[in-house]
Write a protein that holds these residues in place. Structure first.
Motif, PDB file in Angstrom:
ATOM      1  N   HIS A   1     -15.179  48.820  89.389  1.00 55.92           N
ATOM      2  CA  HIS A   1     -14.029  48.168  90.040  1.00 55.92           C
ATOM      3  C   HIS A   1     -14.416  47.613  91.410  1.00 55.92           C
ATOM      4  O   HIS A   1     -13.572  47.135  92.143  1.00 55.92           O
ATOM      5  N   GLU A   2     -15.704  47.692  91.739  1.00 56.60           N
ATOM      6  CA  GLU A   2     -16.160  47.159  93.031  1.00 56.60           C
ATOM      7  C   GLU A   2     -17.241  46.128  92.728  1.00 56.60           C
ATOM      8  O   GLU A   2     -18.314  46.490  92.253  1.00 56.60           O
TER       9      GLU A   2
ATOM     10  N   ASP B   1     -13.419  48.086  98.049  1.00 55.06           N
ATOM     11  CA  ASP B   1     -12.685  49.338  97.897  1.00 55.06           C
ATOM     12  C   ASP B   1     -12.863  50.252  99.108  1.00 55.06           C
ATOM     13  O   ASP B   1     -11.908  50.500  99.852  1.00 55.06           O
TER      14      ASP B   1
ATOM     15  N   SER C   1     -14.255  57.177  92.430  1.00 56.03           N
ATOM     16  CA  SER C   1     -13.165  57.007  91.458  1.00 56.03           C
ATOM     17  C   SER C   1     -13.692  56.920  90.036  1.00 56.03           C
ATOM     18  O   SER C   1     -13.023  57.345  89.093  1.00 56.03           O
TER      19      SER C   1
ATOM     20  N   CYS D   1     -18.622  54.380  92.305  1.00 54.91           N
ATOM     21  CA  CYS D   1     -17.627  54.930  93.231  1.00 54.91           C
ATOM     22  C   CYS D   1     -17.140  56.293  92.766  1.00 54.91           C
ATOM     23  O   CYS D   1     -17.133  56.581  91.566  1.00 54.91           O
TER      24      CYS D   1
HETATM   25 ZN   LIG Z   1     -14.136  52.500  94.273  1.00 55.37          ZN
END
Ligand SMILES: [Zn+2]
Ligand SMILES: NC(=O)c1ccc[n+]([C@@H]2O[C@H](COP(=O)([O-])OP(=O)(O)OC[C@H]3O[C@@H](n4cnc5c(N)ncnc54)[C@H](O)[C@@H]3O)[C@@H](O)[C@H]2O)c1
Ligand SMILES: NC(=O)c1ccc[n+]([C@@H]2O[C@H](COP(=O)([O-])OP(=O)(O)OC[C@H]3O[C@@H](n4cnc5c(N)ncnc54)[C@H](O)[C@@H]3O)[C@@H](O)[C@H]2O)c1
Ligand SMILES: [Zn+2]
Ligand SMILES: [Zn+2]
Ligand SMILES: [Zn+2]
Lengths: 437, 437
Positions: free
Chosen positions: B75-76, B178, B56, B54
């Motif tokens: 985080h995904e 996300d 991020s 991502c």
């Molecule tokens: Zn993300």
């Protein structure tokens, strides 16, 4: 059109008295300057009855406005229309409908910025960013701390005081030019904001506000414990006091429970706010708590009230970076900062990371006074308990200068220099100039 | 509770593969690390099926995250619950009702931050600032670009994929962790904002939104010409594409006329957006115009569309100051900047005066994925024209990597270093890691 101009006996004909500011800063002189004349078909000339001194003047007074040239101060004034441009002749065509209604002799309050009434921003209600918008009291638009003032786009800018409104005292009318609508604006930005909507509607995000989404199953109604609003007002100058009055009135009209803290380092400003609150009728206080504190004490109150979560929203009504920093420290994640302080050249005192990490929302900017004037008049008429004592509604003489008065003093224009100095130091509250004594 | 852990044949038992980042920047290594275990009664261990890369991640990858220690990225992720803490035993008391419903064997998608489901923020719907909120992929919470991941507050954080949702393809499910909710968040912040309300409701400010004010007389209905929304999306990475899809879907569900411009300097990103738009059914495009442009061309389009007034709102989906500066230049007075870009240490690139002068509003921050997950699922199910082609709803295999696909590639976790490099340069779109090949 007819024009009836009185010059001061001691002045040359065609001259008038006005409050002039000279760069770089702190230099106020009351001087003789030419009486303004109609320059455009939409103009009016207003003979000023009373003109307010405002916290917004202080930014320029202190040299933070970025102006290199002298100017005539004053963006809050009431008076009488003594002359009008051609657009106001009864058979003028191609003007918006409100133009022909203004007449020579009308008693008027002016919004502190001019607005045309015709452009996109005016129609949508965002009059303070009208495409023809000008602030009174800048080099290209001399202000109203004077005996006469030229008002551009007068049909959109001026509000005629007629019918039942004529019972409102003149000092109160001056509050309508800026500080009461601005206070309402600051409060309304909070209560209309989607981040406050879950508390208002009792429905959790994302179904809490108007939504283009289908309402899906399983949308939880919030419990009472999550439906309390905790709000802070930062700055209790005349605008902050008006914002607090407006906020408490709006909260009283809902059935929400709330806690409001109003914060100012200046004790006399706090005492004024406290006195106005104490004078309010009980029915307007029933659902909530209200406190007035200095900065450090105020922070502690918010911690205690919210178990250190912070406020749902903060109204910033100061106009400097220390106030913005305080506001961010007081607000909880997913909170709102409604900023009506006039901010200057310094960068905002926030990093991108701080803003991201708090999921904070901001509203900045100038009040669309002309759109909010009817709302401000409604508030003033309804809340005799505040405005009667504070600046005299209900007709008759204003009780100016009392502990609960929103107007502290009416002084001769010749004393402007002294009152700029006092107001700058927070040594007096709202001051109005009378240009005719 | 039961725990079933497979280690890679080439690894020591109890060890797993994970994508590790080493400071200061750009240093990715796929390494063998211990398989996480339950540390708290609310934890779950998830066996990861697919994990997303991502935008991020790029902030940390580039060394802008402020981290001094190595960390496991990701985080995904979606996967299967293989172990649960005590809170999930059938007779556990004092837990919120959703806890006992999660079972070993459940197929789950995780929000990219943990949230408890119990605190004020969770109840109100602002789950991304839960008082127990942790981002996956930071030193204290190892991420999901791994074979196994520990999920704190699993009852609040994980979303079980059951019933009709099981027909959604696995690559699509990763988008729910996300980027699709975040795109919806960015769009919803715009359409729910009070500064957009006059256009939505057809009523001028201040009576345009929910209001604690009495509706006074003379509230003007807006004319059609003032009811067009002009919006810009700045940034067409995977999140920007999702935001544009969500925005266009919401606009189609209203009867507003609109113009939307999506801006990105990267041509391949623009082509992807254009292809997805072209694949949309006509009925979803009927009320508006849509364009995709590079930065300078995009500015000109906004000027032309709005007669130089600027956009009603800008969605900032990049996460740097050049994008924020572009957003402010594109927005009209009384406009909104809905910023979901992750911003870092630099101060915001705005002076207080600029913000005041534009009466601008900002929304910053992290998407409350857990609250928006049902909305994202609803969008995904309804919009077969976008998500079918883009990542395979409707069951069966995902068509990954097509011109209209939201997922560009599924690659073995061992190739993480290469794909971080490519994604960082904008040379590929959304990449998912398969930790088992
Ligand atoms: Zn993300
Ligand atoms: N947005 C608008 O349309 C609009 C209209 C009118 C006035 N204003 C602005 O509103 C602000 C207030 O106007 P005013 O006439 O009340 O001004 P003022 O200068 O009389 O009041 C400011 C108050 O803020 C207090 N203060 C200073 N620093 C503080 C801090 N860190 N925390 C808390 N309080 C602090 C001061 O003690 C003072 O009482 C000014 O910036 C003015 O320019 C904006
Ligand atoms: N708020 C949240 O909860 C949340 C969630 C996920 C991602 N994000 C953030 O969203 C942002 C986008 O994520 P992504 O995965 O799409 O990232 P990405 O890096 O793939 O995409 C960013 C895009 O912005 C473009 N860009 C760069 N500068 C630009 C400019 N000045 N104007 C216009 N476009 C510009 C790039 O070409 C690129 O296509 C990142 O900052 C990410 O951290 C936030
Ligand atoms: Zn003022
Ligand atoms: Zn206008
Ligand atoms: Zn929580």
């Amino acid at each position: 059109m007819a024009s009836q101009v009185d010059s001061h006996p001691e002045l040359t004909p065609g001259e008038q008295l006005a409050v002039k500011w000279y760069p770089p800063a702190y230099d106020i002189r009351v001087e003789s300057v030419p009486i303004p004349t109609i320059q455009h078909r939409d103009d009016a000339i207003v003979k000023v009855k009373l003109a307010g001194l405002c916290g917004s003047d202080l930014h320029i007074y202190r040299g933070h406005g970025g102006f290199q040239d002298p100017l005539i101060f004053g963006h809050e004034f009431i008076g009488e229309v003594i002359s009008l441009g051609e657009s106001f002749t009864p058979n003028a065509t191609d003007r918006p409908s409100l133009y022909p209604t203004l007449k020579v002799g009308d008693k008027v309050v002016s919004a502190f910025t001019s607005s045309c009434g015709e452009c996109h921003f005016c129609r949508v209600g965002f009059t303070s960013r009208c495409v023809h918008c000008l602030l009174f009291g800048i080099p290209i638009l001399p202000g109203g701390q004077a005996q006469y003032v030229r008002v551009p786009k007068a049909g959109g800018t001026l509000f005629a005081i007629t019918g039942p409104l004529t019972t409102i005292s003149e000092p109160s009318l001056v509050l309508l030019a800026d500080i009461l609508p601005t206070g309402i604006y600051a409060a309304l930005q909070v209560l209309q904001h989607p981040k406050i909507a879950p508390v208002i509607t009792g429905v959790a995000y994302p179904f809490s506000g108007w939504t283009p989404l289908a309402r899906l199953e399983g949308v939880g109604q919030l419990e009472v414990g999550d439906r309390e609003l905790v709000l802070a007002v930062v700055g209790l100058g005349p605008v902050g006091v008006c914002a607090t009055i407006a906020l408490l009135d709006m909260l009283a009209s809902t059935n929400l429970s709330y806690k409001v803290i109003a914060i100012d380092p200046n004790e006399s400003r706090r005492l004024k706010m406290q006195a106005i609150y104490e004078g309010m009728e009980e029915k307007y206080k029933a659902n909530g708590q209200f406190k007035v504190e200095a900065i450090e004490e105020g922070k502690k109150v918010v911690e205690g009230w919210t178990n250190s979560l912070g406020c749902n929203a903060v109204l910033e009504i100061v106009g400097n970076n220390s106030a913005l920093t305080l506001a961010l420290s007081l607000v909880r994640p997913f909170g709102l900062i409604s900023s009506v302080g006039v901010h200057q050249a310094p960068p905002l005192p926030f990093t991108g990371r701080e803003c991201y990490n708090k999921n904070v929302s901001f509203d900045f900017g100038r009040c669309p006074v002309r759109s909010l004037l009817p709302v401000a008049l409604d508030l003033m008429k309804r809340r005799e308990d505040v405005f009667g004592a504070a600046s005299g509604t209900g007709g008759g003489e204003a009780e100016v200068g009392g502990t609960r008065s929103l107007v502290d003093k009416i002084v001769p224009i010749g004393e402007a220099k002294k009152y700029y100095e006092m107001f700058d130091k927070g040594e007096c509250g709202k001051v109005l100039f009378d240009p005719w004594v």
